[in-house]
Design a protein around this motif. Structure first.
Motif, PDB file in Angstrom:
ATOM      1  N   LEU A 115     -19.363  -2.336   3.194  1.00 20.45           N
ATOM      2  CA  LEU A 115     -18.816  -3.678   3.344  1.00 20.45           C
ATOM      3  C   LEU A 115     -19.117  -4.438   2.064  1.00 20.45           C
ATOM      4  CD1 LEU A 115     -17.632  -6.060   4.948  1.00 20.45           C
ATOM      5  CD2 LEU A 115     -19.937  -6.476   5.817  1.00 20.45           C
ATOM      6  N   TRP A 116     -18.058  -4.933   1.443  1.00 19.96           N
ATOM      7  CA  TRP A 116     -18.191  -5.722   0.218  1.00 19.96           C
ATOM      8  C   TRP A 116     -17.897  -7.175   0.553  1.00 19.96           C
ATOM      9  CZ3 TRP A 116     -19.869  -3.820  -4.404  1.00 19.96           C
ATOM     10  CH2 TRP A 116     -19.940  -2.424  -4.520  1.00 19.96           C
ATOM     11  N   GLY A 176     -16.934 -15.812   4.053  1.00 14.16           N
ATOM     12  CA  GLY A 176     -15.724 -15.588   3.266  1.00 14.16           C
ATOM     13  C   GLY A 176     -15.024 -14.284   3.585  1.00 14.16           C
ATOM     14  N   VAL A 177     -14.169 -13.889   2.661  1.00 12.58           N
ATOM     15  CA  VAL A 177     -13.387 -12.661   2.795  1.00 12.58           C
ATOM     16  C   VAL A 177     -14.314 -11.459   2.654  1.00 12.58           C
ATOM     17  CG1 VAL A 177     -11.543 -11.290   1.745  1.00 12.58           C
ATOM     18  CG2 VAL A 177     -11.329 -13.779   1.866  1.00 12.58           C
ATOM     19  N   ALA A 178     -14.059 -10.426   3.445  1.00 12.24           N
ATOM     20  CA  ALA A 178     -14.829  -9.184   3.371  1.00 12.24           C
ATOM     21  C   ALA A 178     -13.862  -8.016   3.199  1.00 12.24           C
ATOM     22  CB  ALA A 178     -15.646  -8.997   4.646  1.00 12.24           C
ATOM     23  N   VAL A 179     -14.297  -6.993   2.476  1.00 11.40           N
ATOM     24  CA  VAL A 179     -13.489  -5.791   2.300  1.00 11.40           C
ATOM     25  C   VAL A 179     -14.317  -4.584   2.723  1.00 11.40           C
ATOM     26  CG1 VAL A 179     -12.251  -4.302   0.673  1.00 11.40           C
ATOM     27  CG2 VAL A 179     -12.125  -6.792   0.411  1.00 11.40           C
ATOM     28  N   PHE A 180     -13.769  -3.819   3.661  1.00 12.06           N
ATOM     29  CA  PHE A 180     -14.407  -2.585   4.116  1.00 12.06           C
ATOM     30  C   PHE A 180     -13.829  -1.414   3.328  1.00 12.06           C
ATOM     31  CE2 PHE A 180     -14.901  -5.403   7.727  1.00 12.06           C
ATOM     32  CZ  PHE A 180     -16.165  -5.103   8.210  1.00 12.06           C
ATOM     33  N   LEU A 181     -14.717  -0.554   2.843  1.00  6.12           N
ATOM     34  CA  LEU A 181     -14.325   0.684   2.174  1.00  6.12           C
ATOM     35  C   LEU A 181     -15.120   1.823   2.790  1.00  6.12           C
ATOM     36  CD1 LEU A 181     -14.348  -0.383  -1.608  1.00  6.12           C
ATOM     37  CD2 LEU A 181     -12.352  -0.017  -0.152  1.00  6.12           C
ATOM     38  N   GLY A 182     -14.686   3.032   2.502  1.00  4.34           N
ATOM     39  CA  GLY A 182     -15.470   4.197   2.888  1.00  4.34           C
ATOM     40  C   GLY A 182     -16.593   4.363   1.883  1.00  4.34           C
ATOM     41  N   GLY A 183     -17.594   5.126   2.231  1.00  3.24           N
ATOM     42  CA  GLY A 183     -18.692   5.346   1.305  1.00  3.24           C
ATOM     43  C   GLY A 183     -19.482   6.577   1.668  1.00  3.24           C
ATOM     44  N   VAL A 209       0.853  -1.179   0.000  1.00  2.34           N
ATOM     45  CA  VAL A 209       0.000   0.000   0.000  1.00  2.34           C
ATOM     46  C   VAL A 209       0.892   1.232   0.000  1.00  2.34           C
ATOM     47  CG1 VAL A 209      -1.754   1.268   1.281  1.00  2.34           C
ATOM     48  CG2 VAL A 209      -1.840  -1.220   1.207  1.00  2.34           C
ATOM     49  N   VAL A 210       0.685   2.101  -0.975  1.00  5.21           N
ATOM     50  CA  VAL A 210       1.463   3.317  -1.093  1.00  5.21           C
ATOM     51  C   VAL A 210       0.974   4.336  -0.066  1.00  5.21           C
ATOM     52  CG1 VAL A 210       2.094   5.195  -2.668  1.00  5.21           C
ATOM     53  CG2 VAL A 210       1.799   2.877  -3.561  1.00  5.21           C
ATOM     54  N   GLU A 211       1.914   5.013   0.581  1.00  7.39           N
ATOM     55  CA  GLU A 211       1.586   6.035   1.579  1.00  7.39           C
ATOM     56  C   GLU A 211       0.595   7.044   1.006  1.00  7.39           C
ATOM     57  OE1 GLU A 211       2.259   7.741   5.409  1.00  7.39           O
ATOM     58  OE2 GLU A 211       3.323   6.020   4.612  1.00  7.39           O
ATOM     59  N   ASN A 212      -0.468   7.322   1.746  1.00  5.06           N
ATOM     60  CA  ASN A 212      -1.502   8.299   1.395  1.00  5.06           C
ATOM     61  C   ASN A 212      -2.368   7.902   0.209  1.00  5.06           C
ATOM     62  OD1 ASN A 212      -0.742  10.037   3.510  1.00  5.06           O
ATOM     63  ND2 ASN A 212       0.852  10.951   2.239  1.00  5.06           N
ATOM     64  N   ALA A 213      -2.205   6.691  -0.330  1.00  5.07           N
ATOM     65  CA  ALA A 213      -3.086   6.224  -1.395  1.00  5.07           C
ATOM     66  C   ALA A 213      -4.372   5.699  -0.754  1.00  5.07           C
ATOM     67  CB  ALA A 213      -2.406   5.119  -2.195  1.00  5.07           C
ATOM     68  N   PRO A 214      -5.494   5.763  -1.471  1.00  8.80           N
ATOM     69  CA  PRO A 214      -6.742   5.255  -0.892  1.00  8.80           C
ATOM     70  C   PRO A 214      -6.657   3.751  -0.652  1.00  8.80           C
ATOM     71  CG  PRO A 214      -7.074   5.922  -3.182  1.00  8.80           C
ATOM     72  CD  PRO A 214      -5.673   6.280  -2.821  1.00  8.80           C
ATOM     73  N   VAL A 215      -7.166   3.324   0.509  1.00  4.25           N
ATOM     74  CA  VAL A 215      -7.117   1.910   0.871  1.00  4.25           C
ATOM     75  C   VAL A 215      -8.445   1.429   1.425  1.00  4.25           C
ATOM     76  CG1 VAL A 215      -4.636   1.923   1.373  1.00  4.25           C
ATOM     77  CG2 VAL A 215      -6.258   2.321   3.218  1.00  4.25           C
ATOM     78  N   GLY A 216      -8.590   0.111   1.389  1.00  7.75           N
ATOM     79  CA  GLY A 216      -9.671  -0.582   2.058  1.00  7.75           C
ATOM     80  C   GLY A 216      -9.043  -1.519   3.068  1.00  7.75           C
TER      81      GLY A 216
END
Length: 146
Positions: free
Chosen positions: A56-57, A98-105, A3-10
């Motif tokens: 949540l995806w 299974g696997v879950a990915v949290f993002l902002g929304g 993960v690149v510093e300050n790049a958007p992440v989940g």
């Protein structure tokens, strides 16, 4: 994948409770669906909108291939940590599989997590993982492993 510093992440949360930051990448239409399918390991994803600007995806295919009458299979497929976190803010009709990915929304589109959201989610993952481990330890003890 780093993960690149300050790049958007989940935040990806696996069934075993491990969590890691994942880069939010979008296609030419601004959609993160390709990245989410890759992270989750499926062809079709489902979105659950949570309170506090969280999305949540999860794996939409999980129920198609899961025998709900097979208790061991269901138990193995459940993601208890993601389920505990999601149930804090959304009424769930079933556990997260299974696997879950949290993002902002923002209620319309998914985006990278804010620093505050990421910190809070990582704190909740740690607490939930501890609760799950204690529950398993107690179940083993009560189940005759004393």
């Amino acid at each position: 994948m780093s993960v690149v510093e300050n790049a958007p992440v989940g935040l990806r949360v696996d069934k075993d409770g491990s969590a890691r930051r994942v880069p939010l990448t979008v296609d030419q239409y601004g959609s993160p669906i390709g990245m989410l399918c890759e992270q989750i390991g499926c062809q079709v994803v489902q979105l659950v909108r949570l309170a506090g600007g969280l999305d949540l995806w999860l794996d939409e295919e999980a129920l198609v291939f899961l025998d709900l009458n097979d208790r061991a299979a269901v138990t193995a497929a459940v993601n208890p940590v993601a389920t505990m976190i999601a149930s804090r803010t959304a009424p769930l009709r079933q556990p997260i599989f299974g696997v879950a990915v949290f993002l902002g929304g923002d209620g319309e589109t998914s985006a990278g997590l804010s620093v505050e959201q990421l910190d809070e989610l990582e704190r909740l993952v740690a607490l939930s993982t501890e609760i799950v481990a204690r529950g398993q330890s107690l179940a083993a003890h009560v189940g005759g492993a004393h």
